[in-house]
Scaffold this active site. Structure first.
Site: not given
Ligand code: MEV
Length: 304
Positions: A95, A138
């Site tokens: 995403s 991300d």
């Molecule tokens: C998602 O890839 C990783 C999480 O730590 C959420 C985030 O960092 O935004 C779960």
């Protein structure tokens, strides 16, 4: 037509904790999402994915990206075409890659002159709008690429060992997993905080193991981090059995990447065993592939 692409990611260490400010390390991978935009003659914008057309509000990440961009410019209606070789809802940042590539397209189409930091920040806002909770991890990785330590956003020189990714084929919905962890944290504040503090220490040690190119230490830390992810409730029966299968087949370390409760795990293994391990897992019908760190973030596909 304008086309941009952005890479997916692996969260090597520290997911979930990063949302509450502890350290994490993530890297971009050699799988990308490609987004093209062209002016649409329709009265709305549409998304086209794998030949199917749907409305914008079917994909909240795209919906909120357009909302954010509307704060900067008057948007026309577009046909937004998406192609991706990053498995969706799987902890690999598909995403974020779409969000960042779409911002890249709009930035170029309207000559907005947004720099990479501004693009990453808009991406982060989009993730927060969709998920309620998020970290910049991300979207930053999709924008800049490479191996990065958070929250400092410090680049680390990449290591040279391959990563094996194995997909549980169960979707992982980041928003609901984040919510689940948040509830657990609110009911067990001291305990979860201390787990996140340990995850923080792991990420700090892991940076040293990457700098020393020490695959054994790196793997030990992965396995400890995996245990702690289990303790905060983001493991699943399938993920757990994949983690143990990979370790039994000879991987040094295996852990979840991303939100968990589905999605992918990744492993590091001795070089001579990697192909054999990938073969075993694919025979079990779990999509498994070797992936490498890519240093490239957001990319204009017409200027490659
Ligand atoms: C998602 O890839 C990783 C999480 O730590 C959420 C985030 O960092 O935004 C779960």
């Amino acid at each position: 037509m304008i086309t941009f692409s952005a890479p997916g990611k692996i969260c090597l260490f520290g997911e979930h904790g990063i949302v509450y400010g502890t350290h994490s390390i993530a890297c971009s991978i050699d799988r990308r999402s490609y987004v093209s935009i062209e002016r649409s003659t329709f009265s709305n914008s549409y998304i086209e994915y794998k030949g199917d057309r749907c409305e914008i509000n079917n994909n909240l990440y795209i919906f909120f990206t357009l909302n954010e961009m509307k704060k900067i410019i008057n948007l026309d209606n577009f046909l937004i075409k998406i192609n991706s070789n990053i498995p969706m809802c799987s902890g690999l940042g598909s995403s974020s890659a779409v969000v960042i590539a779409l911002i890249g397209c709009i930035n170029k189409y309207y000559d907005c002159n947004l720099n990479l930091n501004e693009i990453a920040n808009i991406g982060y806002k989009v993730e927060k709008s969709v998920q309620g909770l998020a970290s910049p991890m991300d979207t930053y990785i999709s924008t800049f690429g490479g191996v990065v330590m958070f929250p400092e956003k410090k680049k680390i020189n990449p290591f040279d060992w391959d990563l094996i990714i194995c997909n549980s084929m169960d979707y992982s919905y980041t928003k609901s997993v984040l919510n689940k962890v948040n509830i657990l944290k609110s009911k067990n504040s001291k305990i979860i905080k201390s787990i996140f503090n340990t995850i923080d220490l792991i990420a700090i040690e892991a940076e040293k193991s990457i700098i020393k190119n020490d695959i054994y230490k790196f793997s030990q830390l992965m396995n400890i981090n995996q245990g702690l992810l289990d303790s905060i409730g983001v493991n699943s029966k399938t993920l757990s059995s994949l983690v143990y299968d990979l370790r039994n087949y000879g991987a040094f370390g295996s852990k979840i990447t991303g939100a968990g409760c589905g999605g992918c795990i990744f492993s590091v293994a001795p070089k001579q065993k990697i192909k054999e391990i990938v073969g075993y897992m694919n025979k079990k019908k779990y999509e498994t592939f070797i992936c490498n760190i890519s240093n490239q973030g957001l990319r204009d596909e017409l200027e490659k």
